[in-house]
Motif scaffolding. Structure first.
Motif, PDB file in Angstrom:
ATOM      1  N   GLY A   6      28.586  11.625 -17.175  1.00  0.00           N
ATOM      2  CA  GLY A   6      28.648  12.745 -16.238  1.00  0.00           C
ATOM      3  C   GLY A   6      29.445  13.924 -16.754  1.00  0.00           C
ATOM      4  O   GLY A   6      29.041  15.074 -16.593  1.00  0.00           O
ATOM      5  N   PHE A   7      30.580  13.656 -17.369  1.00  0.00           N
ATOM      6  CA  PHE A   7      31.414  14.735 -17.887  1.00  0.00           C
ATOM      7  C   PHE A   7      30.679  15.522 -18.962  1.00  0.00           C
ATOM      8  O   PHE A   7      30.723  16.751 -18.982  1.00  0.00           O
ATOM      9  CB  PHE A   7      32.739  14.177 -18.435  1.00  0.00           C
ATOM     10  N   LEU A   8      29.984  14.810 -19.852  1.00  0.00           N
ATOM     11  CA  LEU A   8      29.259  15.485 -20.921  1.00  0.00           C
ATOM     12  C   LEU A   8      28.091  16.307 -20.371  1.00  0.00           C
ATOM     13  O   LEU A   8      27.815  17.400 -20.876  1.00  0.00           O
ATOM     14  CB  LEU A   8      28.753  14.468 -21.942  1.00  0.00           C
ATOM     15  N   VAL A   9      27.422  15.788 -19.349  1.00  0.00           N
ATOM     16  CA  VAL A   9      26.324  16.531 -18.742  1.00  0.00           C
ATOM     17  C   VAL A   9      26.857  17.803 -18.087  1.00  0.00           C
ATOM     18  O   VAL A   9      26.279  18.887 -18.256  1.00  0.00           O
ATOM     19  CB  VAL A   9      25.560  15.656 -17.722  1.00  0.00           C
ATOM     20  N   CYS A  10      27.947  17.703 -17.365  1.00  0.00           N
ATOM     21  CA  CYS A  10      28.551  18.887 -16.731  1.00  0.00           C
ATOM     22  C   CYS A  10      28.983  19.895 -17.784  1.00  0.00           C
ATOM     23  O   CYS A  10      28.779  21.107 -17.628  1.00  0.00           O
ATOM     24  CB  CYS A  10      29.746  18.483 -15.878  1.00  0.00           C
ATOM     25  N   LEU A  72      18.636  15.287 -14.706  1.00  0.00           N
ATOM     26  CA  LEU A  72      19.671  14.264 -14.868  1.00  0.00           C
ATOM     27  C   LEU A  72      20.415  13.986 -13.569  1.00  0.00           C
ATOM     28  O   LEU A  72      20.966  12.909 -13.393  1.00  0.00           O
ATOM     29  CB  LEU A  72      20.649  14.667 -15.970  1.00  0.00           C
ATOM     30  N   GLY A  73      20.423  14.955 -12.666  1.00  0.00           N
ATOM     31  CA  GLY A  73      21.085  14.753 -11.380  1.00  0.00           C
ATOM     32  C   GLY A  73      20.283  13.872 -10.455  1.00  0.00           C
ATOM     33  O   GLY A  73      20.827  13.137  -9.642  1.00  0.00           O
ATOM     34  N   GLY A  74      18.996  13.938 -10.558  1.00  0.00           N
ATOM     35  CA  GLY A  74      18.159  13.153  -9.667  1.00  0.00           C
ATOM     36  C   GLY A  74      17.771  13.960  -8.450  1.00  0.00           C
ATOM     37  O   GLY A  74      17.929  15.177  -8.394  1.00  0.00           O
ATOM     38  N   CYS A  75      17.280  13.265  -7.478  1.00  0.00           N
ATOM     39  CA  CYS A  75      16.754  13.929  -6.295  1.00  0.00           C
ATOM     40  C   CYS A  75      17.539  13.504  -5.063  1.00  0.00           C
ATOM     41  O   CYS A  75      17.859  12.334  -4.894  1.00  0.00           O
ATOM     42  CB  CYS A  75      15.282  13.567  -6.120  1.00  0.00           C
ATOM     43  N   THR A  76      17.813  14.441  -4.232  1.00  0.00           N
ATOM     44  CA  THR A  76      18.385  14.150  -2.927  1.00  0.00           C
ATOM     45  C   THR A  76      17.503  14.825  -1.894  1.00  0.00           C
ATOM     46  O   THR A  76      17.231  16.008  -1.979  1.00  0.00           O
ATOM     47  CB  THR A  76      19.851  14.611  -2.820  1.00  0.00           C
ATOM     48  N   ALA A  94      25.526  18.216  -1.989  1.00  0.00           N
ATOM     49  CA  ALA A  94      24.441  18.243  -2.979  1.00  0.00           C
ATOM     50  C   ALA A  94      23.299  19.134  -2.509  1.00  0.00           C
ATOM     51  O   ALA A  94      22.765  19.938  -3.287  1.00  0.00           O
ATOM     52  CB  ALA A  94      23.935  16.828  -3.247  1.00  0.00           C
ATOM     53  N   ILE A  95      22.939  19.028  -1.256  1.00  0.00           N
ATOM     54  CA  ILE A  95      21.837  19.835  -0.723  1.00  0.00           C
ATOM     55  C   ILE A  95      22.213  21.314  -0.695  1.00  0.00           C
ATOM     56  O   ILE A  95      21.427  22.178  -1.089  1.00  0.00           O
ATOM     57  CB  ILE A  95      21.420  19.314   0.663  1.00  0.00           C
ATOM     58  N   GLY A  96      23.419  21.613  -0.251  1.00  0.00           N
ATOM     59  CA  GLY A  96      23.874  23.001  -0.239  1.00  0.00           C
ATOM     60  C   GLY A  96      23.949  23.592  -1.645  1.00  0.00           C
ATOM     61  O   GLY A  96      23.510  24.727  -1.874  1.00  0.00           O
ATOM     62  N   SER A  97      24.473  22.821  -2.586  1.00  0.00           N
ATOM     63  CA  SER A  97      24.562  23.290  -3.969  1.00  0.00           C
ATOM     64  C   SER A  97      23.184  23.479  -4.575  1.00  0.00           C
ATOM     65  O   SER A  97      22.955  24.423  -5.331  1.00  0.00           O
ATOM     66  CB  SER A  97      25.357  22.298  -4.818  1.00  0.00           C
ATOM     67  N   LEU A  98      22.270  22.586  -4.229  1.00  0.00           N
ATOM     68  CA  LEU A  98      20.903  22.705  -4.733  1.00  0.00           C
ATOM     69  C   LEU A  98      20.243  23.988  -4.239  1.00  0.00           C
ATOM     70  O   LEU A  98      19.622  24.722  -5.011  1.00  0.00           O
ATOM     71  CB  LEU A  98      20.079  21.488  -4.301  1.00  0.00           C
ATOM     72  N   ILE A  99      20.405  24.269  -2.966  1.00  0.00           N
ATOM     73  CA  ILE A  99      19.811  25.481  -2.397  1.00  0.00           C
ATOM     74  C   ILE A  99      20.397  26.730  -3.046  1.00  0.00           C
ATOM     75  O   ILE A  99      19.666  27.635  -3.463  1.00  0.00           O
ATOM     76  CB  ILE A  99      20.000  25.500  -0.865  1.00  0.00           C
ATOM     77  N   TYR A 152      25.127  18.547  -9.591  1.00  0.00           N
ATOM     78  CA  TYR A 152      25.090  17.323 -10.386  1.00  0.00           C
ATOM     79  C   TYR A 152      26.195  16.348  -9.976  1.00  0.00           C
ATOM     80  O   TYR A 152      25.943  15.159  -9.795  1.00  0.00           O
ATOM     81  CB  TYR A 152      25.197  17.645 -11.880  1.00  0.00           C
ATOM     82  N   VAL A 153      27.396  16.866  -9.817  1.00  0.00           N
ATOM     83  CA  VAL A 153      28.527  15.998  -9.454  1.00  0.00           C
ATOM     84  C   VAL A 153      28.331  15.394  -8.066  1.00  0.00           C
ATOM     85  O   VAL A 153      28.528  14.194  -7.863  1.00  0.00           O
ATOM     86  CB  VAL A 153      29.854  16.784  -9.527  1.00  0.00           C
ATOM     87  N   SER A 154      27.920  16.204  -7.109  1.00  0.00           N
ATOM     88  CA  SER A 154      27.784  15.686  -5.741  1.00  0.00           C
ATOM     89  C   SER A 154      26.604  14.743  -5.595  1.00  0.00           C
ATOM     90  O   SER A 154      26.687  13.765  -4.852  1.00  0.00           O
ATOM     91  CB  SER A 154      27.684  16.842  -4.744  1.00  0.00           C
ATOM     92  N   VAL A 155      25.501  14.976  -6.291  1.00  0.00           N
ATOM     93  CA  VAL A 155      24.365  14.070  -6.168  1.00  0.00           C
ATOM     94  C   VAL A 155      24.654  12.738  -6.858  1.00  0.00           C
ATOM     95  O   VAL A 155      24.255  11.682  -6.357  1.00  0.00           O
ATOM     96  CB  VAL A 155      23.057  14.726  -6.670  1.00  0.00           C
TER      97      VAL A 155
END
Length: 183
Positions: A6-10, A72-76, A94-99, A152-155
């Motif tokens: 996760g850290f590397l992806v971020c 890499l985060g996936g779907c919510t 996650a939903i708010g950040s996605l929007i 990514y972090v929240s999902v």
């Protein structure tokens, strides 16, 4: 043993967005170096091939950062307002950040495209002066990086939370309703 990348992806998402932002700002600087004639609000200027290349690179890096965060985060998913209000705080974040990531992506992408296409070799533009599309798009790349990392972090936190709350059966799989019929 599952590894936590996760850290590397971020870090990758932020690096891509920061580089895209810097390239957008550099494209604006390169665009301002070409000769132009200005009368009141009208302007004629030659295209800058360097600004075109930098703008195109910024667009590609912005899209790559967004795709990495999404894949890499996936779907919510949330189907209704009631389901949203009953979801965990991580899912709501996650939903708010996605929007917001999508909104910023659309605006930054549009600004970078407009600025890049105005520097296409085939055009010498004369018309109403429009400046700062590339630099505004570059700045929005930084904002996109914040929302993409937040998504990514929240999902991933919501997925781990969901896995922790599921009861496990002794065989190692998730326990679920069993359908046994007697004959």
């Amino acid at each position: 043993m599952a590894r936590n990348y996760g850290f590397l992806v971020c870090l990758l998402i932020m690096i891509l967005d920061i580089i895209a932002g810097i390239l957008g700002i550099e494209a604006e600087i390169s665009q301002n170096k070409v000769k132009h004639l200005r009368m009141w609000i009208f302007e004629c200027r030659d295209p800058s091939y360097q600004a075109f290349k930098l703008g195109l690179a910024a667009i590609i890096l912005l899209l790559l950062a967004h795709v990495i965060a999404q894949l890499l985060g996936g779907c919510t998913c949330v189907g209704s307002k009631a389901e949203f209000s009953n979801s965990t705080p991580n899912q709501q974040l996650a939903i708010g950040s996605l929007i917001f990531a999508w909104i910023v992506l659309v605006i930054a992408f549009s600004m970078l495209i407009i600025g890049t296409m105005s520097n296409s070799r085939s055009r010498k533009s004369c018309g109403i002066a429009h400046h700062r599309f590339l630099s505004i798009g570059g700045i929005l790349c930084f904002v996109h990086g914040l929302f993409a990392v937040s998504y990514y972090v929240s999902v991933t936190a919501a997925q781990r939370e969901k896995q922790r709350l599921q009861p496990r059966n002794p065989a190692g799989g998730a326990a679920g309703p069993t359908n046994t019929a007697s004959v």
